[in-house]
Design a protein around this motif. Structure first.
Motif, short mmCIF file in Angstrom:
data_model
loop_
_atom_site.label_atom_id
_atom_site.label_comp_id
_atom_site.label_asym_id
_atom_site.label_seq_id
_atom_site.Cartn_x
_atom_site.Cartn_y
_atom_site.Cartn_z
N LEU A 172 0.80 -1.22 0.00
CA LEU A 172 0.00 0.00 0.00
C LEU A 172 0.84 1.28 0.00
N GLY A 173 2.07 1.20 0.44
CA GLY A 173 2.91 2.40 0.47
C GLY A 173 3.57 2.73 -0.85
N PHE A 174 3.13 2.10 -1.94
CA PHE A 174 3.81 2.30 -3.23
C PHE A 174 3.73 3.75 -3.72
N GLY A 175 2.73 4.51 -3.25
CA GLY A 175 2.59 5.90 -3.69
C GLY A 175 3.60 6.84 -3.08
N ILE A 176 4.25 6.42 -1.99
CA ILE A 176 5.17 7.31 -1.27
C ILE A 176 6.39 7.70 -2.11
N PRO A 177 7.10 6.75 -2.74
CA PRO A 177 8.27 7.15 -3.55
C PRO A 177 7.91 7.68 -4.94
N MET A 178 6.62 7.71 -5.28
CA MET A 178 6.21 8.21 -6.59
C MET A 178 6.26 9.73 -6.67
N ALA A 179 6.21 10.40 -5.51
CA ALA A 179 6.00 11.85 -5.48
C ALA A 179 7.29 12.64 -5.62
N THR A 180 7.17 13.83 -6.22
CA THR A 180 8.29 14.78 -6.31
C THR A 180 7.88 16.08 -5.66
N VAL A 208 -3.65 8.86 -7.67
CA VAL A 208 -3.37 7.80 -6.69
C VAL A 208 -4.12 8.05 -5.39
N VAL A 209 -4.07 9.31 -4.91
CA VAL A 209 -4.77 9.65 -3.67
C VAL A 209 -6.28 9.41 -3.83
N ALA A 210 -6.82 9.78 -4.99
CA ALA A 210 -8.27 9.69 -5.21
C ALA A 210 -8.74 8.24 -5.32
N THR A 211 -7.90 7.37 -5.89
CA THR A 211 -8.36 6.01 -6.19
C THR A 211 -7.88 4.95 -5.20
N VAL A 212 -6.76 5.20 -4.54
CA VAL A 212 -6.16 4.16 -3.69
C VAL A 212 -6.36 4.46 -2.21
N TYR A 213 -6.06 5.69 -1.81
CA TYR A 213 -6.05 5.99 -0.38
C TYR A 213 -7.38 6.60 0.04
N GLY A 234 -15.86 9.64 1.77
CA GLY A 234 -14.75 8.80 2.21
C GLY A 234 -13.54 8.96 1.33
N ILE A 235 -13.70 9.64 0.18
CA ILE A 235 -12.55 9.99 -0.67
C ILE A 235 -11.81 11.13 0.00
N HIS A 236 -10.49 11.15 -0.13
CA HIS A 236 -9.74 12.20 0.55
C HIS A 236 -10.21 13.58 0.08
N ALA A 237 -10.56 14.44 1.03
CA ALA A 237 -11.24 15.70 0.72
C ALA A 237 -10.40 16.65 -0.11
N LEU A 253 -1.57 8.78 4.65
CA LEU A 253 -2.73 8.11 4.08
C LEU A 253 -2.53 6.61 4.01
N ALA A 254 -1.28 6.19 3.80
CA ALA A 254 -0.99 4.76 3.58
C ALA A 254 -0.92 3.98 4.89
N PHE A 255 -0.47 4.62 5.97
CA PHE A 255 -0.25 3.91 7.23
C PHE A 255 -0.95 4.60 8.39
N THR A 256 -1.31 3.82 9.38
CA THR A 256 -1.91 4.36 10.61
C THR A 256 -1.01 4.13 11.82
N ASP A 257 -0.11 3.17 11.73
CA ASP A 257 0.82 2.86 12.83
C ASP A 257 1.86 3.97 12.93
N GLU A 258 1.91 4.64 14.08
CA GLU A 258 2.80 5.79 14.26
C GLU A 258 4.28 5.40 14.14
N THR A 259 4.65 4.18 14.54
CA THR A 259 6.05 3.77 14.43
C THR A 259 6.44 3.59 12.96
N VAL A 260 5.51 3.06 12.16
CA VAL A 260 5.78 2.91 10.72
C VAL A 260 5.90 4.29 10.08
N ILE A 261 4.97 5.18 10.43
CA ILE A 261 5.00 6.54 9.87
C ILE A 261 6.31 7.24 10.22
N ALA A 262 6.76 7.11 11.47
CA ALA A 262 8.01 7.73 11.90
C ALA A 262 9.19 7.18 11.12
#
Length: 426
Positions: free
Chosen positions: A124-132, A170-175, A223-226, A390-399
Motif C-alpha cells: 500500500l505504500g507504493f505511492g510514497i516514492p512516486m511523489a516529487t 493515486v490519492v483519489a483512487t487508492v487511499y 470517504g474519498i480524501h477531501a 494516508l498509507a499507514f496508521t501505525d505511528e512507528t511505521v510513519i516515523a
C-alpha cells in the motif's frame, strides 16, 4: 509568449523560496520534536477542533484540519497549475508535453515497482516514492543560479506538474476510507452546478469558491480524501477573461483621459476623477483571467503559509533508528524508490521512448541533464509525507518512513547538485 514566461518566472521564484521555508520548517519540527518541548508539540497537533451547526458537528484534530482542510487549498492551486499548463503552458501541445509526460510516468512507475517488489505482502505504500516535491527541487535549482541550464527549470516544472496529476489520481483512487455511496449524489449535483457556472460564463470567483466548500464537505463524507475537491474545483475554474485586452486598453485610456481633464487645484480627488478610477478598477477586474487570478492569490498563501505549516506539523519525528530496523523493507522500498527509481524511471523511459521514435528529446537539454533532473525528482518530501499519512496508521511505521523520506530526499538532492556542478565545471 512574454506573458507565459513571466507567469512561469513568478511560479519558479515563489516555489524556490517556498523550498527554503519548507527546509527551515522541517528542521525546526525535528528539533522541537526531539527537545523537551516534544510532548507539547505532539499534544498541540492532536488537539481536537470542531464546530457545531444545529445537530451536525464536525470535529477533527488540528493535524487533520491542516491535512484535509488547508491542503485542499494547496491541491486547488495544484489543479490550477495543471490546467494552466495544459491550456497555455508546457503541456499545451503534444510535441511539448510528450517528453515530460513520459519522464513523469517513468518517474512514478519505476519507484512504485521497486517498492512493491520489496513489500509484496504490504504494497500500500507504493505511492510514497512516486511523489516529487517541486518546491524543494526548484529551490535547489534557484540556489545554484547561473550554473543551471534554464531549460532544466522548464523541464522540471512540466515533469512535476504531470507528477502532481499522478499523485492526485493515486490519492483519489487508492487511499480512501469506507465509501458512503449516498453522498455521491450530493457531490455530483454540487459539481454539476459549478460547471453550470462555467457554462453560463460566470467569471466571478466567489460563487465557485462557495460551491467548492460544499463540494469539499460532500467528498469528505463520501470517504474519498477531501483534498481531491480542490483539484476538481480547479478544473472547472474558467481561464478566459470577461474583457479582452484591446477593450481594456480602450476603456482605460478613456477613463485616464477623463481623470486628466478633471484635474483641478483642490488637493483631493473630485467626483469625476473618482468615477474614472472606479471604471478603471472595474475594467481591471474584468480583464483578469479567473484561473490565473486565483492561482496567483493562492500561490503566496500556499508557498509561504500552508506548505511550511504542513511541514512543521508533519515533519516532527523522533530520531529513533530502531523504528527503521523494525520496518526495514518498507523504509528500503521508499529510499531506493526515491534515490534509484526516480532517475532510472525518468531517464530510462525517455531514452527508450526516444530510441523507438515515440518522442523527441528537446534540443536545449542533454541526456546528462535528464539524469540530473531525475535525481532532483527523487526529492519526495512534502507529497511523500502526505501520502505516508494516508498509507499507514501505525505511528512507528510513519516515523520510520519519514526518516527514510528525509534521508532519501537529502541524498537525491546532493547527487543532483553534484551532477549539475560537475557539468558546469566541465
Amino acid at each position: 509568449m512574454i506573458k507565459k514566461f513571466l507567469l512561469l518566472e513568478d511560479f519558479i521564484s515563489k516555489e524556490a523560496l517556498s523550498g527554503i521555508l519548507l527546509f527551515l520548517a522541517t528542521v525546526a519540527a525535528v528539533i522541537v520534536a526531539n527537545s523537551s518541548l516534544g510532548q507539547a508539540y505532539y499534544d498541540l497537533w492532536h488537539m481536537q477542533l470542531g464546530m457545531t451547526l444545529g445537530e451536525k458537528s464536525i470535529s477533527m484534530s488540528l493535524t487533520y484540519w491542516i491535512d484535509d482542510g488547508l491542503m485542499a487549498l494547496f491541491f486547488l492551486m495544484v489543479g490550477l497549475e495543471i490546467k494552466r499548463e495544459m491550456v497555455i503552458g508546457e503541456l499545451s501541445s503534444v510535441s511539448k508535453a510528450a517528453f515530460p509526460i513520459i519522464a513523469a510516468i517513468g518517474g512514478m512507475v519505476v519507484p512504485a515497482l521497486i517498492y512493491v517488489a520489496l513489500n509484496t505482502d504490504n504494497p500500500l505504500g507504493f505511492g510514497i516514492p512516486m511523489a516529487t516535491d517541486i518546491a524543494f527541487a526548484l529551490g535547489i535549482l534557484m540556489l545554484l543560479g547561473t550554473r543551471v541550464n534554464p531549460a532544466l527549470k522548464l523541464f522540471l516544472v512540466a515533469l512535476a506538474v504531470v507528477d502532481d496529476l499522478g499523485a492526485v489520481l493515486v490519492v483519489a483512487t487508492v487511499y480512501t476510507s469506507e465509501i458512503k455511496v449516498e453522498y455521491f449524489l450530493h457531490a455530483g449535483v454540487t459539481y454539476a452546478l459549478i460547471w453550470l457556472l462555467n457554462y453560463l460564463g460566470v467569471k466571478k470567483l466567489l460563487p465557485y469558491l462557495i460551491l467548492g466548500i460544499f463540494l469539499w464537505i460532500f467528498i469528505h463524507e463520501i470517504g474519498i480524501h477531501a483534498t481531491i475537491a480542490g483539484v476538481l474545483l480547479a478544473f472547472a475554474i474558467p481561464i478566459s477573461s470577461k474583457m479582452n485586452e484591446d477593450r481594456f486598453i480602450e476603456k482605460t485610456r478613456n477613463s485616464l483621459d477623463k481623470f486628466e481633464r478633471n484635474i483641478d487645484d483642490v488637493p483631493i480627488l473630485n467626483h469625476h476623477q473618482i468615477n474614472a478610477l472606479e471604471k478603471i478598477a472595474h475594467s481591471y477586474d474584468k480583464v483578469q483571467n479567473p484561473l490565473v487570478k486565483l492561482e496567483h492569490n493562492l500561490h503566496g498563501l500556499s508557498a509561504f503559509f500552508i506548505m511550511p505549516l504542513f511541514a512543521f506539523s508533519n515533519a516532527g519525528v523522533l530520531i529513533d533508528f530502531s523504528t527503521i530496523s523494525a520496518n526495514m523493507m518498507i523504509v528500503l522500498g521508499v529510499v531506493l524508490g526515491l534515490i534509484l527509481g526516480k532517475p532510472i524511471g525518468i531517464f530510462g523511459f525517455t531514452f527508450l521512448a526516444t530510441k523507438i521514435g515515440i518522442i523527441k528529446k528537446p534540443d536545449d537539454i542533454s541526456w546528462y541533464d535528464v539524469v540530473a533532473v531525475g535525481f532532483l525528482g527523487g526529492i519526495g518530501f512534502t507529497m511523500s509525507i502526505f501520502i505516508t499519512h494516508l498509507a499507514f496508521t501505525d505511528e512507528t511505521v510513519i516515523a520510520a518512513v519519514k526518516l527514510g523520506v528525509f534521508a532519501a530526499s537529502f541524498i537525491a538532492a546532493i547527487i543532483g547538485v553534484i551532477l549539475i556542478m560537475l557539468k558546469k565545471k566541465a
